[in-house]
Motif scaffolding. Structure first.
Motif, PDB file in Angstrom:
ATOM      1  N   ASP A 107       0.853  -1.192   0.000  1.00 12.84           N
ATOM      2  CA  ASP A 107       0.000   0.000   0.000  1.00 12.84           C
ATOM      3  C   ASP A 107       0.885   1.238   0.000  1.00 12.84           C
ATOM      4  OD1 ASP A 107      -2.345   1.433  -0.050  1.00 12.84           O
ATOM      5  OD2 ASP A 107      -2.702   1.339   2.103  1.00 12.84           O
ATOM      6  N   SER A 108       0.339   2.329  -0.516  1.00 11.41           N
ATOM      7  CA  SER A 108       1.038   3.614  -0.463  1.00 11.41           C
ATOM      8  C   SER A 108       0.019   4.726  -0.626  1.00 11.41           C
ATOM      9  CB  SER A 108       2.111   3.706  -1.559  1.00 11.41           C
ATOM     10  OG  SER A 108       1.518   3.681  -2.840  1.00 11.41           O
ATOM     11  N   GLY A 109       0.427   5.916  -0.246  1.00  9.08           N
ATOM     12  CA  GLY A 109      -0.458   7.069  -0.338  1.00  9.08           C
ATOM     13  C   GLY A 109       0.116   8.232   0.434  1.00  9.08           C
ATOM     14  N   THR A 110      -0.759   9.097   0.907  1.00  7.04           N
ATOM     15  CA  THR A 110      -0.336  10.247   1.690  1.00  7.04           C
ATOM     16  C   THR A 110      -0.838  10.106   3.123  1.00  7.04           C
ATOM     17  OG1 THR A 110      -2.311  11.506   1.086  1.00  7.04           O
ATOM     18  CG2 THR A 110      -0.374  11.767  -0.328  1.00  7.04           C
ATOM     19  N   TYR A 111      -0.261  10.921   3.997  1.00  6.83           N
ATOM     20  CA  TYR A 111      -0.770  10.948   5.369  1.00  6.83           C
ATOM     21  C   TYR A 111      -0.800  12.383   5.870  1.00  6.83           C
ATOM     22  CZ  TYR A 111       3.828  11.661   7.610  1.00  6.83           C
ATOM     23  OH  TYR A 111       5.030  12.185   8.036  1.00  6.83           O
ATOM     24  N   GLU A 112      -1.651  12.605   6.858  1.00  8.34           N
ATOM     25  CA  GLU A 112      -1.794  13.920   7.486  1.00  8.34           C
ATOM     26  C   GLU A 112      -1.352  13.830   8.937  1.00  8.34           C
ATOM     27  OE1 GLU A 112      -5.333  17.045   8.850  1.00  8.34           O
ATOM     28  OE2 GLU A 112      -5.834  15.224   7.718  1.00  8.34           O
ATOM     29  N   PRO A 113      -0.313  14.559   9.343  1.00  8.59           N
ATOM     30  CA  PRO A 113       0.092  14.557  10.753  1.00  8.59           C
ATOM     31  C   PRO A 113      -1.018  15.138  11.629  1.00  8.59           C
ATOM     32  CG  PRO A 113       1.806  15.497   9.357  1.00  8.59           C
ATOM     33  CD  PRO A 113       0.577  15.380   8.514  1.00  8.59           C
ATOM     34  N   LEU A 114      -1.264  14.515  12.764  1.00  9.87           N
ATOM     35  CA  LEU A 114      -2.319  14.968  13.671  1.00  9.87           C
ATOM     36  C   LEU A 114      -1.826  15.223  15.090  1.00  9.87           C
ATOM     37  CD1 LEU A 114      -5.160  12.450  12.654  1.00  9.87           C
ATOM     38  CD2 LEU A 114      -4.891  14.818  11.876  1.00  9.87           C
ATOM     39  N   SER A 115      -0.543  15.068  15.331  1.00  9.98           N
ATOM     40  CA  SER A 115      -0.017  15.190  16.691  1.00  9.98           C
ATOM     41  C   SER A 115      -0.207  16.602  17.230  1.00  9.98           C
ATOM     42  CB  SER A 115       1.470  14.822  16.719  1.00  9.98           C
ATOM     43  OG  SER A 115       1.653  13.485  16.323  1.00  9.98           O
ATOM     44  N   HIS A 116      -0.539  16.677  18.524  1.00 12.99           N
ATOM     45  CA  HIS A 116      -0.724  17.972  19.187  1.00 12.99           C
ATOM     46  C   HIS A 116      -0.324  17.840  20.648  1.00 12.99           C
ATOM     47  CE1 HIS A 116      -4.517  15.710  19.629  1.00 12.99           C
ATOM     48  NE2 HIS A 116      -4.513  16.203  20.849  1.00 12.99           N
ATOM     49  N   ASP A 117      -0.108  18.993  21.285  1.00 13.04           N
ATOM     50  CA  ASP A 117       0.249  18.960  22.699  1.00 13.04           C
ATOM     51  C   ASP A 117      -1.017  18.975  23.561  1.00 13.04           C
ATOM     52  OD1 ASP A 117      -0.691  21.580  22.777  1.00 13.04           O
ATOM     53  OD2 ASP A 117       1.315  22.476  22.732  1.00 13.04           O
ATOM     54  N   ARG A 118      -0.840  19.049  24.873  1.00  8.73           N
ATOM     55  CA  ARG A 118      -1.990  18.956  25.783  1.00  8.73           C
ATOM     56  C   ARG A 118      -2.948  20.119  25.653  1.00  8.73           C
ATOM     57  NH1 ARG A 118       0.890  16.678  31.334  1.00  8.73           N
ATOM     58  NH2 ARG A 118       1.447  14.620  30.477  1.00  8.73           N
ATOM     59  N   SER A 119      -2.453  21.224  25.122  1.00 11.53           N
ATOM     60  CA  SER A 119      -3.336  22.378  24.937  1.00 11.53           C
ATOM     61  C   SER A 119      -3.998  22.376  23.561  1.00 11.53           C
ATOM     62  CB  SER A 119      -2.545  23.679  25.132  1.00 11.53           C
ATOM     63  OG  SER A 119      -1.542  23.793  24.134  1.00 11.53           O
ATOM     64  N   GLY A 120      -3.701  21.339  22.760  1.00  9.76           N
ATOM     65  CA  GLY A 120      -4.334  21.228  21.454  1.00  9.76           C
ATOM     66  C   GLY A 120      -3.573  21.863  20.318  1.00  9.76           C
ATOM     67  N   ARG A 121      -2.391  22.419  20.607  1.00 12.46           N
ATOM     68  CA  ARG A 121      -1.590  23.028  19.548  1.00 12.46           C
ATOM     69  C   ARG A 121      -0.851  21.954  18.757  1.00 12.46           C
ATOM     70  NH1 ARG A 121      -0.380  26.958  23.743  1.00 12.46           N
ATOM     71  NH2 ARG A 121       1.421  25.659  24.260  1.00 12.46           N
ATOM     72  N   PRO A 122      -0.769  22.116  17.424  1.00 11.16           N
ATOM     73  CA  PRO A 122      -0.054  21.125  16.606  1.00 11.16           C
ATOM     74  C   PRO A 122       1.409  21.016  17.018  1.00 11.16           C
ATOM     75  CG  PRO A 122      -1.365  22.589  15.225  1.00 11.16           C
ATOM     76  CD  PRO A 122      -1.384  23.184  16.607  1.00 11.16           C
ATOM     77  N   VAL A 123       1.937  19.809  16.953  1.00 10.39           N
ATOM     78  CA  VAL A 123       3.334  19.539  17.267  1.00 10.39           C
ATOM     79  C   VAL A 123       4.020  19.033  16.003  1.00 10.39           C
ATOM     80  CG1 VAL A 123       4.896  18.071  18.623  1.00 10.39           C
ATOM     81  CG2 VAL A 123       2.830  18.993  19.679  1.00 10.39           C
ATOM     82  N   ASP A 124       5.223  19.533  15.758  1.00  2.44           N
ATOM     83  CA  ASP A 124       5.996  19.054  14.623  1.00  2.44           C
ATOM     84  C   ASP A 124       6.066  17.527  14.654  1.00  2.44           C
ATOM     85  OD1 ASP A 124       8.120  19.648  12.436  1.00  2.44           O
ATOM     86  OD2 ASP A 124       9.133  18.276  13.825  1.00  2.44           O
ATOM     87  N   PHE A 125       5.836  16.890  13.492  1.00  2.23           N
ATOM     88  CA  PHE A 125       5.703  15.438  13.476  1.00  2.23           C
ATOM     89  C   PHE A 125       6.991  14.745  13.905  1.00  2.23           C
ATOM     90  CE2 PHE A 125       5.061  11.226  11.514  1.00  2.23           C
ATOM     91  CZ  PHE A 125       3.824  10.931  12.067  1.00  2.23           C
ATOM     92  N   ASP A 126       8.125  15.242  13.451  1.00  5.22           N
ATOM     93  CA  ASP A 126       9.405  14.660  13.858  1.00  5.22           C
ATOM     94  C   ASP A 126       9.579  14.763  15.373  1.00  5.22           C
ATOM     95  OD1 ASP A 126      11.754  13.344  13.453  1.00  5.22           O
ATOM     96  OD2 ASP A 126      12.840  15.019  12.583  1.00  5.22           O
TER      97      ASP A 126
END
Length: 203
Positions: A107-126
């Motif tokens: 399988d292959s395709g794209t992905y969307e990073p969803l990681s966030h901190d406890r306050s809901g702010r996005p976190v760099d995926f790395d």
């Protein structure tokens, strides 16, 4: 860290005069961060799960393969970073080479990073991977929806680092379970492992 440095371990394990695996000289392109799942019939048959992070594919060996059932927790053992071009690699790695055996692109395709901190702010995926927990949404030919990678064991005292790959949602939700690697077909060429083993790199 530059792309060449990040691929030092990958290149050091391979003789590119023998294997047709990509050396890694391409640049990122396309519509967003990519993912690929390859079935690898090597010393042990397993799935390789790879996510594009910057200019490399972060990689994990998943013995049983990813599951669409949220009740399944899949062991995922980190391996060396791979070049972006590895997303398209399908063929036979010669016997005696690192990872010798047959590879298909399941399988292959794209992905969307969803990681966030406890306050809901996005976190760099790395950064989220460095912290040991990353969530993302897959959009592939076979895999869809939200998944998470969680580190449950650090590398120490001779033990390897280990992660879990889990589909988000309620346990028992409808979704595919374990794919049968012997019957699975490549999303690139429609071939099985057995067909690639006979036919080689070109389908």
């Amino acid at each position: 860290m530059g792309e060449r440095d990040r691929l030092r371990e990958y290149r050091g394990k391979r003789d590119f005069g023998r294997t047709r695996e990509p050396e890694g000289r391409g640049a990122a392109g396309g519509e967003g961060p990519r993912f690929v799942v390859q079935i690898h019939d090597a010393r042990t048959l397993h799935f390789d799960f790879r996510l594009q992070v910057d200019d490399v594919l972060k990689s994990w060996s998943v013995p049983k393969g990813p599951s669409g059932d949220p009740g399944d927790k899949r062991l995922a053992m980190p391996t060396e970073d791979h070049p972006l071009e590895y997303e398209d690699f399908e063929g036979v790695i010669p016997e005696g080479e690192y990872g010798g055996g047959t590879v298909i692109v399941w399988d292959s395709g794209t992905y969307e990073p969803l990681s966030h901190d406890r306050s809901g702010r996005p976190v760099d995926f790395d950064e989220s991977l460095e912290r040991g927990h990353a969530t993302f949404r897959l959009s592939g030919s076979k895999l869809h929806g939200e998944y998470a990678l969680t580190r449950f064991r650090e590398e120490r005292d001779g033990e390897r680092e280990a992660w879990l790959l889990v589909k988000a949602g309620k346990s028992g939700a409808r979704g595919h379970g374990t794919p049968d690697p012997h019957r699975a077909r490549s999303v690139r060429t429609g071939r099985t492992l057995a067909q690639v083993a006979v036919e080689g790199d070109e389908g």
